[in-house]
Design a protein around this motif. Structure first.
Motif, mmCIF file in Angstrom:
data_model
loop_
_atom_site.group_PDB
_atom_site.id
_atom_site.type_symbol
_atom_site.label_atom_id
_atom_site.label_comp_id
_atom_site.label_asym_id
_atom_site.label_seq_id
_atom_site.Cartn_x
_atom_site.Cartn_y
_atom_site.Cartn_z
ATOM 1 N N LEU A 1 0.825 -1.223 0.000
ATOM 2 C CA LEU A 1 0.000 0.000 0.000
ATOM 3 C C LEU A 1 0.854 1.265 0.000
ATOM 4 O O LEU A 1 0.553 2.232 -0.719
ATOM 5 C CB LEU A 1 -0.909 0.007 1.219
ATOM 6 C CG LEU A 1 -2.339 -0.451 1.007
ATOM 7 C CD1 LEU A 1 -3.121 -0.355 2.287
ATOM 8 C CD2 LEU A 1 -3.029 0.361 -0.098
ATOM 9 N N LYS B 1 0.697 4.019 -3.084
ATOM 10 C CA LYS B 1 0.428 5.444 -2.858
ATOM 11 C C LYS B 1 1.553 6.299 -3.430
ATOM 12 O O LYS B 1 1.305 7.301 -4.116
ATOM 13 C CB LYS B 1 0.265 5.722 -1.358
ATOM 14 C CG LYS B 1 -1.038 5.174 -0.806
ATOM 15 C CD LYS B 1 -1.146 5.371 0.698
ATOM 16 C CE LYS B 1 -2.360 4.616 1.233
ATOM 17 N NZ LYS B 1 -2.502 4.639 2.673
ATOM 18 N N GLU C 1 -7.439 -4.478 1.406
ATOM 19 C CA GLU C 1 -6.901 -3.144 1.723
ATOM 20 C C GLU C 1 -6.697 -2.304 0.465
ATOM 21 O O GLU C 1 -6.979 -1.103 0.447
ATOM 22 C CB GLU C 1 -5.577 -3.260 2.499
ATOM 23 C CG GLU C 1 -5.735 -3.807 3.904
ATOM 24 C CD GLU C 1 -6.600 -2.920 4.800
ATOM 25 O OE1 GLU C 1 -6.458 -1.695 4.725
ATOM 26 O OE2 GLU C 1 -7.435 -3.471 5.537
ATOM 27 N N TYR D 1 -8.560 1.238 -0.562
ATOM 28 C CA TYR D 1 -7.828 2.448 -0.945
ATOM 29 C C TYR D 1 -8.238 2.909 -2.362
ATOM 30 O O TYR D 1 -8.526 4.095 -2.577
ATOM 31 C CB TYR D 1 -6.319 2.199 -0.869
ATOM 32 C CG TYR D 1 -5.517 3.350 -1.403
ATOM 33 C CD1 TYR D 1 -5.518 4.585 -0.747
ATOM 34 C CD2 TYR D 1 -4.795 3.234 -2.591
ATOM 35 C CE1 TYR D 1 -4.812 5.666 -1.257
ATOM 36 C CE2 TYR D 1 -4.089 4.311 -3.100
ATOM 37 C CZ TYR D 1 -4.100 5.518 -2.431
ATOM 38 O OH TYR D 1 -3.417 6.581 -2.946
#
Ligand SMILES: C[S@@+](CC[C@H](N)C(=O)[O-])C[C@H]1O[C@@H](n2cnc3c(N)ncnc32)[C@H](O)[C@@H]1O
Length: 179
Positions: free
Chosen positions: A111, A115, A144, A148
């Motif tokens: 993650l 990002k 997850e 997101y």
């Protein structure tokens, strides 16, 4: 046999080939056995490929492909290492096929990398994320990532999931396109 629905890897390659505008710089965030890097190196001028397993880096090095730069680091460090903006980023999550199943991508670092990767992506660039929910970490990672990806500003990103409906735990493909 199946054509469009057979293999999300082929699907991701076709989406990238058909929709990218500039084929300058691409990142393979998970080199593994190098199939995605092979694909990217045919279309993009420069490819950066991340991998934490030394053996996978060494195996690929033997191919001596001039436009591929191998980086033996976690993709979490993507922004420390890549200073240019890029046209495409691929993630093929999970463990190395035929390798140690304990060495797998993990939710937290994946993650962070995604990002940071979206920040590096140029306008009209594409991020392709292949996800496998057949193992525990993969299931959590997928949940997850989807949470997101669903929260991304719709004015800045298109976020689309490709999922097989009639097979249990089939891999799925998430495409994020930057405006
Ligand atoms: C499913 S495989 C990738 C398959 C590959 N794209 C191919 O075409 O063969 C996932 C790879 O990600 C690597 N990996 C796991 N965590 C990583 C991390 N934090 N940074 C970079 N690579 C990682 C694993 O070692 C494994 O080789």
């Amino acid at each position: 046999m199946f054509n469009y629905t057979a293999d999300i890897s082929v699907l991701s390659h076709n989406i990238i080939k058909d929709n990218i505008k500039n084929f300058d710089i691409a990142i393979d965030a998970t080199l593994g056995n190098g199939k995605d890097t092979d694909f990217l190196s045919k279309y993009f001028k420069t490819v950066y490929s991340f991998e934490i397993q030394h053996m996978a880096i060494e195996n690929y090095k033997n191919k001596e492909i001039q436009n591929v730069h191998l980086i033996e680091e976690s993709h979490e460090l993507i922004d420390n290492i890549i200073k240019d903006s890029v046209d495409c980023i691929m993630y093929n999550l999970g463990y190395l096929p035929g390798g140690d199943k304990n060495i797998t991508t993990n939710c937290k670092s994946t993650l962070i990398s995604i990002k940071k990767g979206l920040e590096l992506l140029k306008s009209q660039g594409i991020m392709a994320i292949s996800m496998y929910s057949g193992h525990e970490e993969g299931k959590k990672e997928k949940e997850e990532i989807l949470k997101y990806a669903s929260s991304l500003d719709k004015l800045l990103y298109g976020s689309m999931l490709h999922e097989t409906l009639n097979r249990n735990n089939a891999p799925s493909l998430l495409i994020i396109e930057k405006k």
